[in-house]
Write an enzyme that holds these catalytic residues in place. Structure first.
Site, short mmCIF file in Angstrom:
data_model
loop_
_atom_site.label_atom_id
_atom_site.label_comp_id
_atom_site.label_asym_id
_atom_site.label_seq_id
_atom_site.Cartn_x
_atom_site.Cartn_y
_atom_site.Cartn_z
N GLU A 156 6.24 71.58 -30.73
CA GLU A 156 5.04 70.89 -32.30
C GLU A 156 4.11 70.45 -31.73
OE1 GLU A 156 5.97 70.76 -36.30
OE2 GLU A 156 8.29 71.14 -35.25
N HIS A 212 29.71 78.08 -19.31
CA HIS A 212 30.08 80.08 -20.54
C HIS A 212 28.94 80.78 -20.47
CE1 HIS A 212 33.58 77.94 -20.36
NE2 HIS A 212 33.59 76.40 -21.06
N LYS A 269 3.27 78.81 -44.42
CA LYS A 269 3.55 78.36 -45.02
C LYS A 269 3.07 78.77 -46.81
CE LYS A 269 6.33 74.72 -43.81
NZ LYS A 269 6.14 72.91 -43.31
O1 PA5 Z 1 6.78 69.19 -37.94
C1 PA5 Z 1 6.39 69.45 -38.71
O2 PA5 Z 1 5.41 69.85 -39.58
C2 PA5 Z 1 7.73 70.95 -39.83
O3 PA5 Z 1 8.82 70.92 -38.55
C3 PA5 Z 1 7.35 69.92 -40.93
O4 PA5 Z 1 8.47 69.29 -41.09
C4 PA5 Z 1 9.05 71.59 -41.55
O5 PA5 Z 1 7.59 73.00 -41.35
C5 PA5 Z 1 9.68 71.10 -42.58
O6 PA5 Z 1 8.65 70.03 -43.39
P1 PA5 Z 1 8.93 69.46 -44.73
O7 PA5 Z 1 9.72 68.47 -43.49
O8 PA5 Z 1 7.78 68.94 -45.37
O9 PA5 Z 1 9.86 69.80 -45.61
#
Ligand code: PA5
Length: 304
Positions: free
Chosen positions: A196, A212, A300
């Site tokens: 990310e 393993h 999303k």
């Molecule tokens: O880091 C991020 O932006 C994502 O991994 C979000 O955490 C993930 O999409 C889930 O969203 P939220 O944290 O708002 O539940």
């Protein structure tokens, strides 16, 4: 807020003192995805008094009932898998709690700890995890102080992490992160931070399980020089031995990642933050915005 400034809030986040009031219970289920879901994974390696199930799905396990402490973790409060899991847990009569900065989850009328908004979910790892740790583990003030202190040190000097990022960047290599208990979840956290923040594919696994399976390609795979191998140092002699012998018999050099701190609490957050800085620096070297998660947001929207 600049991403680097977001990272610097972690030393204060570990002091976040909120907790849930819980009575007797049989098991704990923690539901969350991505940067929020990591909270449950980290907690599950710190706690073993009762069964803990970490859910990253729309559905919940069959065993959930009125003796379950069910904690939904979603920074935005709008993650559909987590909302679906909450509804299922409510139907089963579980004791449902939430950690969120708002969104739909914040409006469901369940027992909720509100956390500050304005951060990337993955930068709020302290706010998201501390209420769970405070509820079930209750770290000592000394442990919290130690964690905060070593996190501040890392904020002030992360040249080692910058150098690792520079090595990865120079060879355009794919990061491979090897952890070991009690930091298996943190190896995974690093993988997701590489994804990310730096927008690179990455891979994580852990000792001794990898002895393993991964051990074969570590010796025989193709394009091996395209990977950048890292292994968390371990206090466990058997794991240290495994790391050493794995390197020897596969002809692979792992970059050793040192872990600072005395308590498990401090060591865990220190290691989390080391990964934060490596991935931040890699993003910077690539000229990429570590805060950008537009493809995730686009997906999303399209499936909503
Ligand atoms: O880091 C991020 O932006 C994502 O991994 C979000 O955490 C993930 O999409 C889930 O969203 P939220 O944290 O708002 O539940």
């Amino acid at each position: 807020m600049e991403f680097r400034d977001e990272l610097k809030t972690l030393k204060d986040q570990v002091k976040f003192g909120e907790f849930f009031k819980v009575d007797s219970f049989s098991n704990i289920v923690i539901a969350g995805m991505g940067g929020s879901g990591i909270a449950g994974r980290i907690f599950s390696e710190m706690y073993s008094d009762k069964p803990v199930f970490v859910s990253d799905d729309y559905s919940i396990p069959n065993f959930v009932d009125e003796n379950t402490e069910f904690i939904a973790v979603s920074y935005s409060g709008n993650t559909e898998e987590t909302l679906s899991a909450v509804e299922a847990a409510m139907k089963k009569g579980a004791k449902v709690h939430a950690i969120t900065s708002g969104g739909k989850l914040g409006e469901m009328g369940i027992d909720t700890i509100k956390i500050p908004s304005g951060l990337q979910p993955r930068s709020a790892v302290g706010y998201l995890t501390m209420p769970i740790i405070n509820t079930f583990i209750k770290p000592s003030p000394d442990d919290v102080d130690e964690a905060s202190r070593i996190l501040a040190d890392l904020d002030a000097n992360n040249t080692v992490q910058e150098n690792i990022a520079t090595e990865i960047f120079a060879g355009r290599r794919i990061p491979v992160i090897y952890g070991a208990s009690p930091f298996r979840s943190i190896a995974y956290r690093w993988k997701t931070q590489f994804n990310e923040n730096a927008k690179v594919l990455a891979y994580s696994s852990y000792f001794s399980e990898l002895n393993h399976n991964d051990t074969m390609p570590l010796r025989d795979t193709y394009r091996k020089d395209e990977f950048y191998f890292m292994a968390f140092d371990s206090e466990d002699e058997r794991i240290r031995k495994r790391i050493e012998v794995t390197q020897k018999i596969t002809g692979t050099q792992f970059k050793k990642i040192d872990v600072r701190g005395t308590s498990l609490f401090a060591r865990s957050f220190y290691l989390i933050h080391v990964g934060d800085y490596i991935t931040y620096h890699l993003a910077r070297l690539r000229g990429i915005d570590p805060q950008d998660v537009s493809a995730i947001e686009d997906l999303k929207k399209r499936i909503a």
